[in-house]
Scaffold this active site. Sequence first.
Site, PDB file in Angstrom:
ATOM      1  N   SER A 180       0.825  -1.211   0.000  1.00 17.44           N
ATOM      2  CA  SER A 180       0.000   0.000   0.000  1.00 17.44           C
ATOM      3  C   SER A 180       0.855   1.255   0.000  1.00 17.44           C
ATOM      4  CB  SER A 180      -0.930   0.014   1.216  1.00 17.44           C
ATOM      5  OG  SER A 180      -0.232  -0.266   2.416  1.00 17.44           O
ATOM      6  N   GLU A 237      -9.536  -9.385   4.472  1.00 14.63           N
ATOM      7  CA  GLU A 237      -9.802  -7.991   4.091  1.00 14.63           C
ATOM      8  C   GLU A 237     -11.162  -7.836   3.432  1.00 14.63           C
ATOM      9  OE1 GLU A 237      -7.935  -4.172   1.651  1.00 14.63           O
ATOM     10  OE2 GLU A 237      -6.720  -5.971   1.926  1.00 14.63           O
TER      11      GLU A 237
END
EC number: 2.1.2.11
Length: 273
Positions: free
Chosen positions: A42, A180
């Site tokens: 990320s 997730e």
Amino acid sequence: MKRSIPELLQSEQPLVMVTAYDYPGGLHAEAAGVDMILVGDSLGNVVLGYESTAPVTLSDMIHHSKAVRRGAPQTFLVVDMPFGTYHTGVTDAMRNAVRIIQETGADAVKMEGSTPEVLQVVDTLSRNGVPVVGHVGLMPQTATAQGGLRVQGKDDDTARRTLEGALALEAAGAFCVVLEAIPARLAKLITDRLQVPTVGIGAGINCDGQVLVTHDLLGIYEGEEKKIAKRYAEVGRVSREAIARYADEVRRREFPTRENSFVMKDDVLDKLY
């Protein structure tokens, strides 16, 4: 003191994981007493300004992970294997994982998915002493194939695939699985079925631990709060206001003051004229 994998597995309290991408990020995370730090790919979105994680390279991950480790020498460190580093065969994946461990001092690597190819990589790495964190549900590296960045597991097919994927990752040797953006009840079912810990992000309260992107929890980027995150500070706003105050004081010649300046003796200065 850094917690070992057996200690993490036996934890009676929920595990706390945050992301970090540089030395100060690691420093603050360790000082706060988190259990694990994730150097996530990320970083492509929140640090490097890419629109996705796909452009992040192995060199990027190693560079940033080394900085995090210097800031957090006593915290369990997990490093994402970026897109393409474990998709071209077990030999390449093993080589890349070993580089990450050797060059960064990481304690484990993380990879997304539960395809037969990924499971083979997880099995090979774990049998050869490289701890692996698995990842199911929404998988940002291949989100386009999942229909975009959206919740997974809300229908029969994706719910079953998510459950079976988590079980397969455990069987292949993953010591922990990230869940997730899946429904909370599905996450609870998976957590109850697995013997290894689950770490949730947008997966409800019943996971064995939680992870957040530090930039989200600190509010580094202003704007609408993400559903899967909680903003615990307004660092972005405070930073912007501080820089604006600095700029204003410079333009008004209010900074630097005498307190910010160095002095010299008159006779030394006089000799220069």
